[in-house]
Scaffold this active site. Structure first.
Site, mmCIF file in Angstrom:
data_model
loop_
_atom_site.group_PDB
_atom_site.id
_atom_site.type_symbol
_atom_site.label_atom_id
_atom_site.label_comp_id
_atom_site.label_asym_id
_atom_site.label_seq_id
_atom_site.Cartn_x
_atom_site.Cartn_y
_atom_site.Cartn_z
ATOM 1 N N LYS A 189 0.864 -1.176 0.000
ATOM 2 C CA LYS A 189 0.000 0.000 0.000
ATOM 3 C C LYS A 189 0.900 1.226 0.000
ATOM 4 O O LYS A 189 1.404 1.647 1.039
ATOM 5 C CB LYS A 189 -0.907 -0.004 1.234
ATOM 6 C CG LYS A 189 -2.234 0.772 1.062
ATOM 7 C CD LYS A 189 -2.081 2.262 0.899
ATOM 8 C CE LYS A 189 -1.783 2.978 2.186
ATOM 9 N NZ LYS A 189 -1.713 4.497 1.980
ATOM 10 N N GLY A 242 6.640 5.765 8.177
ATOM 11 C CA GLY A 242 5.765 6.931 8.141
ATOM 12 C C GLY A 242 5.796 7.647 9.471
ATOM 13 O O GLY A 242 6.771 7.555 10.219
ATOM 14 N N SER A 243 4.728 8.326 9.787
ATOM 15 C CA SER A 243 4.690 9.128 11.006
ATOM 16 C C SER A 243 4.549 8.244 12.244
ATOM 17 O O SER A 243 4.044 7.117 12.179
ATOM 18 C CB SER A 243 3.512 10.106 10.948
ATOM 19 O OG SER A 243 2.288 9.415 11.086
ATOM 20 N N THR A 244 4.992 8.781 13.365
ATOM 21 C CA THR A 244 4.857 8.064 14.634
ATOM 22 C C THR A 244 3.398 7.795 14.957
ATOM 23 O O THR A 244 3.040 6.708 15.441
ATOM 24 C CB THR A 244 5.509 8.875 15.765
ATOM 25 O OG1 THR A 244 6.904 9.033 15.464
ATOM 26 C CG2 THR A 244 5.363 8.186 17.102
ATOM 27 N N GLY A 247 2.235 4.933 12.901
ATOM 28 C CA GLY A 247 2.895 3.714 13.378
ATOM 29 C C GLY A 247 2.226 3.148 14.604
ATOM 30 O O GLY A 247 2.051 1.929 14.741
ATOM 31 N N GLU A 265 9.292 2.196 11.136
ATOM 32 C CA GLU A 265 10.279 3.280 11.206
ATOM 33 C C GLU A 265 9.473 4.564 11.157
ATOM 34 O O GLU A 265 8.791 4.839 10.168
ATOM 35 C CB GLU A 265 11.276 3.176 10.058
ATOM 36 C CG GLU A 265 12.469 4.113 10.211
ATOM 37 C CD GLU A 265 12.226 5.472 9.594
ATOM 38 O OE1 GLU A 265 12.022 6.444 10.384
ATOM 39 O OE2 GLU A 265 12.236 5.584 8.369
ATOM 40 N N CYS A 300 13.177 11.624 7.348
ATOM 41 C CA CYS A 300 13.094 11.270 8.767
ATOM 42 C C CYS A 300 14.422 11.499 9.472
ATOM 43 O O CYS A 300 14.452 11.719 10.682
ATOM 44 C CB CYS A 300 12.635 9.825 8.922
ATOM 45 S SG CYS A 300 13.580 8.651 7.935
ATOM 46 N N GLU A 399 8.553 16.753 14.736
ATOM 47 C CA GLU A 399 9.067 16.484 13.390
ATOM 48 C C GLU A 399 8.243 17.296 12.393
ATOM 49 O O GLU A 399 7.078 16.998 12.143
ATOM 50 C CB GLU A 399 8.985 14.992 13.059
ATOM 51 C CG GLU A 399 9.630 14.676 11.715
ATOM 52 C CD GLU A 399 9.589 13.193 11.377
ATOM 53 O OE1 GLU A 399 10.590 12.690 10.854
ATOM 54 O OE2 GLU A 399 8.558 12.546 11.633
#
Length: 501
Positions: A189, A242-244, A247, A265, A300, A399
């Protein structure tokens, strides 16, 4: 050097794939919905992409499960699987101009870098894992003479790969190559902002001899297709970048479904630490620009927190602010352009809001801070530098994923370590010093998955990539460590003593 006119003419003639690839067939989404993928340099649509959702993820997972259960790909010899990946690497190389252009159009990456970095790194990754496929050995446990303990590495089965928009070709290769090499089947995806190269790679994978159903691609949105993949009971593992925040959602999806393995990650806030005894201050300052303004700061690992020893602080601030003139954004189809737009209107709003917050919270704006090239319709932002930053400010803690640099002074090694580690992230860090003892001490005490000494972002496929704390969990990308995410170690304990053979 290929001209901007060449790239513009080639872009006009492109006819990219826009449907889903499931079980080796190009199909419409069940709902019939489509969404536009937008060129961030102009704000205009490139193509309308089939929008996958729950039903389409079901179809793709069923195709991947059927291929996994049939066992043909897993039972293919490691050498032959590896050769298929090497053929894919060669096809990426042969079609490199098309892929670099698709990448540039989709995410605004300057054309000079989309081939040199994204396409080349994809080639290297598929080639490296293809070459490694038949060079791995299983283990034998240390036992007495009455037993034989075999430890073998088996594919987990169906892997869901969810990839970001900042390096679509490169990071998808990091996910797909080790999963395919070890005999898994995959449902990919891609980010909704960057589906074009994912679809083209899947087409090339079929041409390379990777069987139908082994690699399936379903573009769509995170809250529908992404969630469906994370919640699916027949997916054995998810690998995500992707973003925290997203995740953490995949961890929730795993717990609410079949406890599938999740590797993630999930971002960073890299401290780039320059001591007064840096061996080459000119080189260090040139690396600062690369660390935060290259790829428009959409990295990142971006060196978004520049920490400078106070005795050289004013000089570094002045020189870094002056260097931003070399990173002004331009047309990404122009081979001379070093920085393009941010990826979307949403990202533009996010970046500009953080620039406002920097000033509101008391930081000193010393360069940039404005939108650029507004007449193009694109999402361009000037390279922006704040000085006099306190580490508790939003621009130092969050971030941003844009070309915004926060410069923070420090007075001692202990203070530098305290500031560097005072973040929820722990992906990477950099230290500039000619004191070898300091370099080793800092590297050991920095809570980061990668520490660069007197350089920035110079590692490669041979070293594991991933972070500590909220920068990720569940395994690393790159190197042989990546195989742990998509394989299961199996112990077979054979009785050689009484009652055995």
């Amino acid at each position: 050097m290929t001209t901007i006119e060449h790239w513009q003419a080639t872009a006009d003639s492109l006819r990219p794939r826009t449907d889903l690839l499931i079980g080796g067939e190009w199909v419409e989404s069940r709902s019939g919905k489509r969404f536009a993928t937008i060129n961030p340099a102009t704000g205009s649509a490139i193509a309308d992409i089939a929008e996958g959702d729950d039903d389409d993820i079901d179809r793709a997972v069923a195709a991947a499960r059927a291929a996994a259960d049939a066992g043909d790909w897993a039972a293919t010899s490691p050498r032959d699987r590896g050769q298929a990946l090497i053929r894919l690497a060669r096809l990426i190389e042969d079609n490199g101009e098309e892929l670099q252009l698709l990448e540039t159009l989709d995410v605004g990456k300057p054309i000079r870098y989309s081939r040199r970095v994204d396409v080349q790194q994809a080639i290297t990754t598929y080639e490296w894992y293809g070459e490694a496929a038949d060079k791995l050995y299983d283990d034998i446990a240390p036992t007495g003479p009455d037993a034989l303990g075999l430890i073998t590495r088996e594919p987990v089965g169906v892997v869901g790969a969810v990839t970001p928009w900042n390096f679509p070709l490169m990071i998808s290769a990091w996910k797909l190559a080790p999963a395919l090499m070890t005999g898994n089947t995959v449902v990919h995806k891609p980010a909704e902002q960057s589906p074009l190269t994912a679809l083209r790679i899947a087409e090339l994978a079929l041409e390379a001899g990777i069987p139908p159903g082994v690699l399936n691609v379903v573009p769509g949105f995170g809250e529908t297709a992404g969630r469906a993949l994370g919640m699916h009971e027949d997916v054995d593992a998810v690998t995500f970048t992707g973003s925290t925040e997203v995740g953490k959602l995949f961890l929730e999806y795993s717990g609410a479904s079949n406890m599938k393995r999740v590797s993630a990650e999930t971002g960073g806030k890299t401290p780039n630490i320059i001591f007064a005894d840096a061996p080459d201050l000119d080189f260090a300052i040139s690396a600062v620009g690369f660390s935060i303004f290259w790829n428009t700061g959409e990295m990142c690992i971006a060196g978004s927190r520049l920490m400078v020893e106070r005795s050289i602080y004013d000089e570094v601030v002045e020189r870094v602010a002056a260097s931003t003139s070399g990173w002004m954004p331009g047309d990404p189809l122009d081979p001379a352009t070093k920085a393009g737009p941010v990826v979307s209107t949403e990202q533009l709003e996010r970046v500009t809001r953080y620039i406002e917050l920097g000033s509101e919270q008391g930081a000193t704006l010393v360069a940039g801070g404005n939108r650029a090239l507004t007449d193009t319709g694109g999402y361009f932002v000037e390279p922006t530098v704040f000085a006099d930053v306190d580490n508790q400010m939003a621009i130092a803690q969050d971030e941003i994923f844009g070309p915004v640099l926060a410069i923070i002074p420090f007075d001692s090694d202990e203070e530098a370590l305290a500031i560097a580690n005072d973040t929820r992230f722990g992906l990477s860090a950099a230290v500039w010093t000619q004191n070898l003892g300091r370099a080793h001490t800092m590297a050991a005490r920095l809570r980061a998955g990668t520490v660069w000494i007197n350089n920035f972002d110079t590692s490669g496929i041979v070293a594991p990539f991933g972070g500590y704390k909220e920068s990720g969990l569940g395994g690393k990308d790159n190197s042989l460590y990546a195989l742990d995410k998509s394989t299961n170690p199996k112990t077979t304990w054979i009785n050689l003593g009484r009652g055995g053979f």
